[in-house]
Scaffold this motif. Sequence first.
Motif, PDB file in Angstrom:
ATOM      1  N   LEU A  46      33.128  38.586  45.639  1.00  0.00           N
ATOM      2  CA  LEU A  46      33.086  39.879  46.300  1.00  0.00           C
ATOM      3  C   LEU A  46      34.487  40.344  46.667  1.00  0.00           C
ATOM      4  O   LEU A  46      35.361  39.543  47.016  1.00  0.00           O
ATOM      5  N   LYS A  47      34.684  41.642  46.604  1.00  0.00           N
ATOM      6  CA  LYS A  47      35.973  42.227  46.947  1.00  0.00           C
ATOM      7  C   LYS A  47      36.123  42.298  48.466  1.00  0.00           C
ATOM      8  O   LYS A  47      35.241  42.773  49.171  1.00  0.00           O
ATOM      9  N   GLU A  65      36.544  36.851  46.707  1.00  0.00           N
ATOM     10  CA  GLU A  65      36.112  35.544  47.220  1.00  0.00           C
ATOM     11  C   GLU A  65      34.614  35.394  46.933  1.00  0.00           C
ATOM     12  O   GLU A  65      33.857  36.363  47.091  1.00  0.00           O
ATOM     13  N   PRO A  66      34.159  34.214  46.471  1.00  0.00           N
ATOM     14  CA  PRO A  66      32.756  34.045  46.061  1.00  0.00           C
ATOM     15  C   PRO A  66      31.739  34.528  47.088  1.00  0.00           C
ATOM     16  O   PRO A  66      30.751  35.180  46.731  1.00  0.00           O
ATOM     17  N   SER A  67      31.959  34.217  48.363  1.00  0.00           N
ATOM     18  CA  SER A  67      30.995  34.604  49.398  1.00  0.00           C
ATOM     19  C   SER A  67      31.424  35.839  50.171  1.00  0.00           C
ATOM     20  O   SER A  67      30.725  36.271  51.093  1.00  0.00           O
ATOM     21  N   THR A 212      42.408  33.428  43.405  1.00  0.00           N
ATOM     22  CA  THR A 212      43.266  33.557  42.226  1.00  0.00           C
ATOM     23  C   THR A 212      43.490  35.014  41.815  1.00  0.00           C
ATOM     24  O   THR A 212      44.281  35.272  40.915  1.00  0.00           O
ATOM     25  N   HIS A 213      42.775  35.947  42.435  1.00  0.00           N
ATOM     26  CA  HIS A 213      42.964  37.370  42.151  1.00  0.00           C
ATOM     27  C   HIS A 213      43.233  38.075  43.478  1.00  0.00           C
ATOM     28  O   HIS A 213      42.334  38.164  44.327  1.00  0.00           O
ATOM     29  N   ASN A 228      42.318  43.193  38.879  1.00  0.00           N
ATOM     30  CA  ASN A 228      41.570  43.964  39.852  1.00  0.00           C
ATOM     31  C   ASN A 228      40.081  43.928  39.535  1.00  0.00           C
ATOM     32  O   ASN A 228      39.634  43.190  38.655  1.00  0.00           O
ATOM     33  N   GLU A 229      39.290  44.778  40.221  1.00  0.00           N
ATOM     34  CA  GLU A 229      37.836  44.690  40.102  1.00  0.00           C
ATOM     35  C   GLU A 229      37.290  45.091  38.744  1.00  0.00           C
ATOM     36  O   GLU A 229      36.143  44.759  38.419  1.00  0.00           O
ATOM     37  N   VAL A 230      38.073  45.802  37.944  1.00  0.00           N
ATOM     38  CA  VAL A 230      37.608  46.181  36.605  1.00  0.00           C
ATOM     39  C   VAL A 230      38.190  45.286  35.524  1.00  0.00           C
ATOM     40  O   VAL A 230      38.085  45.576  34.334  1.00  0.00           O
ATOM     41  N   GLY A 231      38.803  44.195  35.937  1.00  0.00           N
ATOM     42  CA  GLY A 231      39.322  43.236  34.980  1.00  0.00           C
ATOM     43  C   GLY A 231      40.643  43.620  34.359  1.00  0.00           C
ATOM     44  O   GLY A 231      41.016  43.102  33.306  1.00  0.00           O
ATOM     45  N   GLU A 232      41.366  44.538  34.990  1.00  0.00           N
ATOM     46  CA  GLU A 232      42.661  44.959  34.478  1.00  0.00           C
ATOM     47  C   GLU A 232      43.781  44.471  35.386  1.00  0.00           C
ATOM     48  O   GLU A 232      43.543  44.119  36.550  1.00  0.00           O
ATOM     49  N   ALA A 233      44.984  44.472  34.846  1.00  0.00           N
ATOM     50  CA  ALA A 233      46.135  44.089  35.667  1.00  0.00           C
ATOM     51  C   ALA A 233      46.297  45.071  36.815  1.00  0.00           C
ATOM     52  O   ALA A 233      46.001  46.264  36.690  1.00  0.00           O
TER      53      ALA A 233
END
Length: 250
Positions: A46-47, A65-67, A212-213, A228-233
């Motif tokens: 989750l962001k 973070e996962p949770s 890691t992100h 970022n959240e859309v998988g881009e740098a």
Amino acid sequence: MRCGVVDWAGENDEGMQREKHTYIRAFAGLWLVAVLASCGSRPEGLKVELSGKAQGTTYSIIYFEPSGASFQGAVDSLLAEIDQSLSTYVPGSLISRFNQADSFRTGDRLFTEMLHQSERMYRLTEGAFDPTVMPLVKAWGFGPDDRLTPRIANLDSLRVFVGFDLLEISGPLDGQYEIRKAYPTMQLDFNAIAQGYSVDLLAELLASRGITHYLVELGGEVRARGKNEVGEAWALGVQKPIDIKGIDEL
């Protein structure tokens, strides 16, 4: 089949039509793999967004973070520790006490790290970067006490107290460094390097929690890792760029 034209629907071209369908299925498969690969590159979890005030400015942190756990408490605790060590805007901070002392002993990890890194930059730049410039910073009106009331008439006399070589550093002895001033009026200012160091420490804090992100920003200093959240740098820009006339003449 006419010359130059492929009649895919022709009764005598069933083989070619099957070949066409094979190509279409293969292309669709490749496209699907590409889409799935793109989706898989997005950060998992989750962001989380954190923000606040520190070091006379603001900070902003984004991570995944996962949770969806918030590390706000840990971030604020670390920033408070940095302020108590390195901020000239905190009257009781370590650097403020150093600036009022003739000599000083400390084993504080943040203070000594900034001292060593500042000395390194001082040597590499042949004195262009100098953390002992605080008397001049105050004279020009950029200090924590009277930023808008410059007193530049005595600049020449103040330059006598500026120069990292005027500090005598010995140690460590029992984990302590001793710093002696050639002049009691010498003062340190780590602001040119401390915010970047703070961003590094915040990034290390996130990494220690398995993140890691992330994107960390403090007073315009930035450090990013991953996507970022859309998988881009991560993409950064200046929100309100301005053109200062005559800047080259300064």
